[in-house]
Design a protein around this motif. Sequence first.
Motif, PDB file in Angstrom:
ATOM      1  N   ASP A 269       0.739  -1.053   0.124  1.00  0.00           N
ATOM      2  CA  ASP A 269       0.056   0.082  -0.089  1.00  0.00           C
ATOM      3  C   ASP A 269       0.756   1.212   0.104  1.00  0.00           C
ATOM      4  O   ASP A 269       1.819   1.051   0.856  1.00  0.00           O
ATOM      5  CB  ASP A 269      -0.904  -0.086   1.202  1.00  0.00           C
ATOM      6  N   LEU A 270       0.529   2.110  -0.810  1.00  0.00           N
ATOM      7  CA  LEU A 270       1.190   3.723  -0.898  1.00  0.00           C
ATOM      8  C   LEU A 270       0.321   4.514  -0.365  1.00  0.00           C
ATOM      9  O   LEU A 270      -0.746   4.552  -1.043  1.00  0.00           O
ATOM     10  CB  LEU A 270       1.921   3.819  -2.268  1.00  0.00           C
ATOM     11  N   ARG A 271       0.510   5.322   0.795  1.00  0.00           N
ATOM     12  CA  ARG A 271      -0.380   6.307   1.164  1.00  0.00           C
ATOM     13  C   ARG A 271       0.064   7.506   0.910  1.00  0.00           C
ATOM     14  O   ARG A 271       1.020   8.106   0.744  1.00  0.00           O
ATOM     15  CB  ARG A 271      -0.709   6.175   2.613  1.00  0.00           C
ATOM     16  N   ALA A 272      -0.984   8.539   0.666  1.00  0.00           N
ATOM     17  CA  ALA A 272      -0.616  10.022   0.430  1.00  0.00           C
ATOM     18  C   ALA A 272       0.134  10.576   1.882  1.00  0.00           C
ATOM     19  O   ALA A 272      -0.365  10.210   2.792  1.00  0.00           O
ATOM     20  CB  ALA A 272      -2.032  10.939   0.511  1.00  0.00           C
ATOM     21  N   GLY A 273       1.103  11.313   1.508  1.00  0.00           N
ATOM     22  CA  GLY A 273       1.963  11.855   2.367  1.00  0.00           C
ATOM     23  C   GLY A 273       2.974  11.049   3.218  1.00  0.00           C
ATOM     24  O   GLY A 273       3.688  11.378   4.229  1.00  0.00           O
ATOM     25  N   GLU A 274       3.153   9.816   2.814  1.00  0.00           N
ATOM     26  CA  GLU A 274       4.111   8.937   3.376  1.00  0.00           C
ATOM     27  C   GLU A 274       5.190   8.337   2.441  1.00  0.00           C
ATOM     28  O   GLU A 274       4.941   8.278   1.092  1.00  0.00           O
ATOM     29  CB  GLU A 274       3.142   7.490   3.603  1.00  0.00           C
ATOM     30  N   ILE A 275       6.392   8.241   2.735  1.00  0.00           N
ATOM     31  CA  ILE A 275       7.683   7.817   2.178  1.00  0.00           C
ATOM     32  C   ILE A 275       7.749   6.517   2.521  1.00  0.00           C
ATOM     33  O   ILE A 275       8.110   6.294   3.558  1.00  0.00           O
ATOM     34  CB  ILE A 275       8.801   8.708   2.393  1.00  0.00           C
ATOM     35  N   PHE A 400      10.856   6.686  -6.651  1.00  0.00           N
ATOM     36  CA  PHE A 400      12.189   7.028  -6.641  1.00  0.00           C
ATOM     37  C   PHE A 400      13.325   5.985  -6.481  1.00  0.00           C
ATOM     38  O   PHE A 400      13.367   5.218  -5.528  1.00  0.00           O
ATOM     39  CB  PHE A 400      12.852   8.107  -5.458  1.00  0.00           C
ATOM     40  N   ASP A 401      13.935   5.373  -7.697  1.00  0.00           N
ATOM     41  CA  ASP A 401      14.838   4.306  -7.795  1.00  0.00           C
ATOM     42  C   ASP A 401      16.361   5.177  -7.521  1.00  0.00           C
ATOM     43  O   ASP A 401      16.791   5.623  -8.450  1.00  0.00           O
ATOM     44  CB  ASP A 401      14.811   3.659  -8.725  1.00  0.00           C
ATOM     45  N   GLU A 402      16.853   5.038  -6.531  1.00  0.00           N
ATOM     46  CA  GLU A 402      18.216   5.433  -6.102  1.00  0.00           C
ATOM     47  C   GLU A 402      18.357   7.016  -6.535  1.00  0.00           C
ATOM     48  O   GLU A 402      19.253   7.369  -7.368  1.00  0.00           O
ATOM     49  CB  GLU A 402      19.316   4.562  -6.944  1.00  0.00           C
ATOM     50  N   MET A 419      11.737  15.578  -1.676  1.00  0.00           N
ATOM     51  CA  MET A 419      10.891  14.461  -1.408  1.00  0.00           C
ATOM     52  C   MET A 419       9.908  14.357  -0.055  1.00  0.00           C
ATOM     53  O   MET A 419       8.821  14.316  -0.230  1.00  0.00           O
ATOM     54  CB  MET A 419      11.626  13.151  -1.221  1.00  0.00           C
ATOM     55  N   ARG A 420      10.389  14.976   0.624  1.00  0.00           N
ATOM     56  CA  ARG A 420       9.449  14.971   1.858  1.00  0.00           C
ATOM     57  C   ARG A 420       8.453  16.188   1.891  1.00  0.00           C
ATOM     58  O   ARG A 420       7.391  16.024   2.264  1.00  0.00           O
ATOM     59  CB  ARG A 420      10.518  15.648   3.264  1.00  0.00           C
ATOM     60  N   GLY A 426       0.979  15.690   0.046  1.00  0.00           N
ATOM     61  CA  GLY A 426      -0.190  14.819  -0.637  1.00  0.00           C
ATOM     62  C   GLY A 426       0.313  13.663  -1.286  1.00  0.00           C
ATOM     63  O   GLY A 426      -0.632  12.658  -1.735  1.00  0.00           O
ATOM     64  N   MET A 427       1.463  13.727  -1.855  1.00  0.00           N
ATOM     65  CA  MET A 427       2.024  12.725  -2.822  1.00  0.00           C
ATOM     66  C   MET A 427       2.380  11.313  -2.027  1.00  0.00           C
ATOM     67  O   MET A 427       2.772  11.515  -0.654  1.00  0.00           O
ATOM     68  CB  MET A 427       3.240  13.190  -3.365  1.00  0.00           C
TER      69      MET A 427
END
Lengths: 474, 310
Positions: A269-275, A400-402, A419-420, A426-427
């Motif tokens: 799962d990929l969530r908005a706002g999370e890395i 992001f790959d490397e 990135m942060r 919201g990405m």
Amino acid sequence: MTGIGKSFLGVRVLGGVDLEASAGEVHALVGENGAGKSTLMKILAGVHTPDEGTIEIDGRSVAFGHPIEAQRAGVAIIYQELTLLPERTVAENVYLGREPVRRGLVDRAAMESATAELLSSLGEESFGPRDLVRRLSVAQQQVVEIAKALSLNARIVVMDEPTAALADHEVELLYTLVRRLTERGIAVLYVSHRLREIFDLSQRITVLKDGAKVTTAETSALDTAALVRLMVGRDLQSYYPPRATEPPGEVIVKVRGGGNARLHDIDLDLRAGEIVGIAGLQGSGRTELAKALFGAEPFTSGEMTPCRPRSAREGISAGIGLVTEDRKAEGLLLNQRVRDNALLVARATGMRRPAVEGLLERVRLKPPRPTQEVRLLSGGNQQKVVLAKWMTVAPRVLLFDEPTRGVDVGAKAAIHELMRELAHDGMAVLMISSELPELIGMSDRIVVLRDGRVAGELPAGATEEAVMHLAAAS
Amino acid sequence: MRRTLPIFVVLAVLLVAIAVANPYFLEPPAFLAFVKRAAPLVILAAGQYAVIVSGEFDLSVGSLVTAEVVIAARLIDGSAEATWPVVALLIVLGLLVGLVNGVVTTLLRVPSFITTLGMLLILSGAIFLWTGGAPRGALSEEFRELGRGSLGPVPWSVLILVVVAAAAAYAMRARFGHTLVAVGDNDRAAALSGVRVARVRTVAFMISGLAAAVAAILLGGFAGVSAQVGKGLEFQAITAVVLGGVALGGGRGSVVAAMAGAFTLEALFTLLNLYGISGALEPAVQGVIIIAAVALGAVRFPRRRVAATS
């Protein structure tokens, strides 16, 4: 090397640089991109001739007009991008241009047995002199380069970013290799952005900044913070930007049972706002996962929302972007201007065209000149152009790959901040990195891959040991 | 723009040199006649540019021109009513040959050098088979008017050239042009950015085929029917594009400079002619030019990568 200076087209790139390395020493050379490390090393290797200054080897003054002369004087350089012939054998590569000859024919047997000896002296058993170079991993190819250097009786070996293309477990092998070189009394000049390696390997460190030497110091007298301060000339307040304080938002990408030739049963799962950080050894399927999510090498089974993209185009229209691992081969149009690179995705997909100028400021391109040709930019600035390319179409998910490979410390911090910032806006952000401290420092959650499967998940701030345990456990 | 400037300087120098030898050259009638003579090659160069800047070659245009002229003569056979339908057919045929070149190159992954070399041989073989060596039929007066005639003082072919040049310059500034150059610069990066690489390259071949059709219509009118009318034009077009500073391998160079390269080549031939140097020397001169132009730094083949990726 004493008082080395060099200008290109009237631009002074090096001035008054001194550098010395003793037999059996690993001497690290560090500095931001554009500090002059590569130029200095190319002068030592005879690729460039210095405008001023002198070079001495074993007390004798030398001047190289051609790389061959440097080679004969005992200088070997191993470039970041390896220079072997893929379709030839290991032995043919080691003795390229100096093949032993018997009665007018190349003496293959002699060449192969000499190569085998070199390889075993380096403790290399995973491949032999008759293997084709194209079948070898990058780490193995480095061994071939080093064997070649030894066969030339090198006294000084320059290694330019040797670990840039290596996975963590291969880095250990490289360490062993470097130590074997120093045991033979060879001086190793080690150019790297990875501070940990520098502290692990080197006895002394020379810091370059803007073409001049800042200092040469004993490694034991420095710590990471002090070294970074010397390199950038200022403090990087903290190494990584602070994590999100709010809990992550809605799930944007959801994968259940995703699989293809290289991946099996992926739940993510990929969530908005999370890395989300993706860890794993080389070959564990990290890049393949990013490419599957994006659609370039699609999943062939399983469920994915908002859709399971079957091509890069479908991924893009589903709001997914991919910052590729190899920005030169897969990310950029090197001969085109910054502006045309930034607009590439928008033009390809017919999306609305945003103002590029503001975006270049936002990605912290320095200077933010839209007319500059991308090939002339430093690695860090090139990566910022790749980011701008995706931000023009405002994706909801960015993979992001490397993202900071081969990027200097200052640009690295800028990319981390960005990135942060994107996550904060919201990405959903996914990040792959072979550099564990970076991955741990940046991620809100770490998913570890092993053999194309999810081996486990760790919360923010997990230890390197915990990650390695999951990545390498059998 | 540093790559495009030299060709304009060279062109200007050649035009001045011609004017020195022939003072009437820069007066409207003589100059328009020069542009009219150059028009087919300039149009072909614009088409060839589209293919080269996308990273490919089109060697089939010369025999495509011949095929088009021979077919036109046979089908029109002097009849005025047949003229316009046949012109339309020629255009469709040019696009179709380009489509085949493009599809074979992009989908079957045959290098374009081989694809279009094969097409060159197929077309010239077909022409020979069909005509037995001597073209039959005749072009109508209406057809020949396009290549020979004029609107007031301005030849039709010059007007057509102006339209083609304007369209080419516009297309290269539009989204399509940027995408085309992107594909030539780095097709993997372009594909991963959402560009439909195969489609873009195929369209480039179709543009080249279209250019060949238009050039054939002008040449048929200007030079009449023969089985040699398009001979060597593919190399003249490639020479012109390279002369314009466009990189072989793709990704660099401007269409305006490529067209200027075609004018330069034509001007050079004119100059040689003025000084009484045999036309038989033209291919040799062209050979020297293409090698010299490439040696001067235009060539940038895509680099092969050694290091394996994970």
